[in-house]
Design an enzyme around this catalytic site. Structure first.
Site, PDB file in Angstrom:
ATOM      1  N   LEU A 145     -39.892 -40.182 -42.858  1.00 31.46           N
ATOM      2  CA  LEU A 145     -38.699 -40.232 -42.002  1.00 31.46           C
ATOM      3  C   LEU A 145     -37.453 -40.283 -42.872  1.00 31.46           C
ATOM      4  O   LEU A 145     -37.256 -41.225 -43.633  1.00 31.46           O
ATOM      5  CB  LEU A 145     -38.757 -41.466 -41.097  1.00 31.46           C
ATOM      6  CG  LEU A 145     -37.541 -41.682 -40.191  1.00 31.46           C
ATOM      7  CD1 LEU A 145     -37.486 -40.605 -39.111  1.00 31.46           C
ATOM      8  CD2 LEU A 145     -37.593 -43.064 -39.553  1.00 31.46           C
ATOM      9  N   HIS A 180     -35.943 -51.786 -47.883  1.00 26.81           N
ATOM     10  CA  HIS A 180     -34.719 -51.247 -48.466  1.00 26.81           C
ATOM     11  C   HIS A 180     -33.610 -51.366 -47.418  1.00 26.81           C
ATOM     12  O   HIS A 180     -33.853 -51.159 -46.225  1.00 26.81           O
ATOM     13  CB  HIS A 180     -34.969 -49.776 -48.817  1.00 26.81           C
ATOM     14  CG  HIS A 180     -33.885 -49.125 -49.598  1.00 26.81           C
ATOM     15  ND1 HIS A 180     -32.694 -48.753 -49.027  1.00 26.81           N
ATOM     16  CD2 HIS A 180     -33.801 -48.768 -50.903  1.00 26.81           C
ATOM     17  CE1 HIS A 180     -31.925 -48.190 -49.939  1.00 26.81           C
ATOM     18  NE2 HIS A 180     -32.578 -48.188 -51.094  1.00 26.81           N
TER      19      HIS A 180
END
Length: 344
Positions: free
Chosen positions: A125, A229
């Site tokens: 993604l 992240h």
């Protein structure tokens, strides 16, 4: 209009551009043209029914239908780990105790695992930073659920998604630095690239075979176990609102969390339904954004439309019907884009 469609051979240059913007850590989207071309070919052969289940994988792109610009990519692996082992760490506990000495220590421990073998996986993604607006991220991520709902028999009962872990703009991963590098003797970026280009044999050869006490890792590494992240935090939130949960499995490279859910409990899959479509001018009103998808396996399309998610007859413009490759009287799949927030 933004449209989700199956990847095509001509998309390879656009995917290379996207790969150059990831900043590292997105293993399945390496900036390597040969690898990306092979990925596209594998997706095409999957749609054509030419591959065994162990090799099947679907790839979709988000395209601006007016300009042809490819703004994002997403993918589904049908069944992971049936050819090459699919490794992660299970974060568990080992207890060391002595009644005689009155000592009891419950120690967090990493166990090498292949527990998700055979699961379907949401992967790859990535949305171009310039296009992170107007619900594009939601459309890109959740479009896969519409495909899985329409063609449920092609996927397994459990769906997993590996979230990108903590890594800085220079490719530094605290988890890798403290653990992986000691066994692999290479930088994170090198290991990530090898894995992304299909050279995975080194993982099984060099991975530590015994449990690892997390207390032996640096504090910085311990702190990022199961963390994502910063750019991945929105993607994690999207999946969690669809029913996905972190069950103490993490990536072997960067320590990012693996989320999982039973496929039939995913909100968008469970609540999507088929309605008849008609051409006209959609009713005006304060309607929520909804995912609308056709049921065409080889020419699958998804768009966003503001409409009543409970309608029995969906009115779409000629442009929307054209984007969906549908005609009046066809049945399309409809579901609200985001879950209704519960109030106390």
């Amino acid at each position: 209009m933004m449209v989700i469609r199956p990847v095509e051979r001509s998309d390879v240059s656009a995917l290379m551009q996207l790969a150059s913007k990831t900043g590292g850590g997105l293993t399945s989207l390496p900036a390597n043209e040969a690898t990306l071309s092979a990925r596209i070919e594998r997706a095409i052969k999957t749609w054509q029914g030419e591959l065994p289940k162990s090799e099947q994988g679907y790839v979709f792109v988000l395209e601006d239908s007016e300009t042809g610009t490819v703004a994002g990519i997403c993918a589904i692996e049908v069944a992971v780990g049936l050819n090459d082992p699919w490794h992660n760490y299970r974060v568990g506990t080992l207890v060391h105790a002595s009644k005689e000495l009155n000592v009891y220590n419950a120690l967090p421990t990493l166990f090498l695992s292949n527990d998700h073998t055979g699961s379907s996986e949401l992967c790859t993604l990535f949305l171009d930073p310039d296009w992170r607006k107007e619900g594009n991220g939601y459309l890109l991520s959740k479009s896969r659920f519409m495909f899985m709902a329409a063609f449920r028999d092609k996927f397994n009962d459990k769906v997993v998604a590996e979230m990108r872990g903590v890594i800085d703009e220079h490719g530094y991963s605290p988890f890798w630095q403290s653990l992986g590098k000691r066994f692999f003797s290479m930088d994170f970026s090198r290991a990530d690239f090898l894995c992304g280009t299909g050279q995975k044999a080194f993982i099984a050869e060099l991975m530590p075979k015994h449990p690892i006490y997390t207390h032996f890792l640096s504090q910085e590494a311990q702190d990022v176990i199961g963390q994502v992240h910063p750019q991945t935090a929105p993607a994690r939130a999207v999946l969690e609102k669809e029913g996905f949960r972190y069950r103490n499995y993490i990536d072997i490279f960067d320590g990012g969390p693996t989320l999982e859910c039973d496929i039939d409990r995913v909100r968008a899959i469970r609540k999507s339904r088929l309605v008849e479509v008609a051409e006209g001018q959609p009713a005006q009103g304060d309607f929520p954004a909804c995912l609308v998808a056709n049921e065409n396996y080889h020419h699958f399309r998804v768009v966003l439309a503001r409409t009543d998610p409970a309608t029995e007859r969906l009115i779409l413009t000629a442009a929307q019907l054209d984007a969906l490759k549908c005609h009046a009287g066809d049945r399309v799949r409809l579901v609200r884009l985001c879950a209704v927030e519960k109030t106390a």
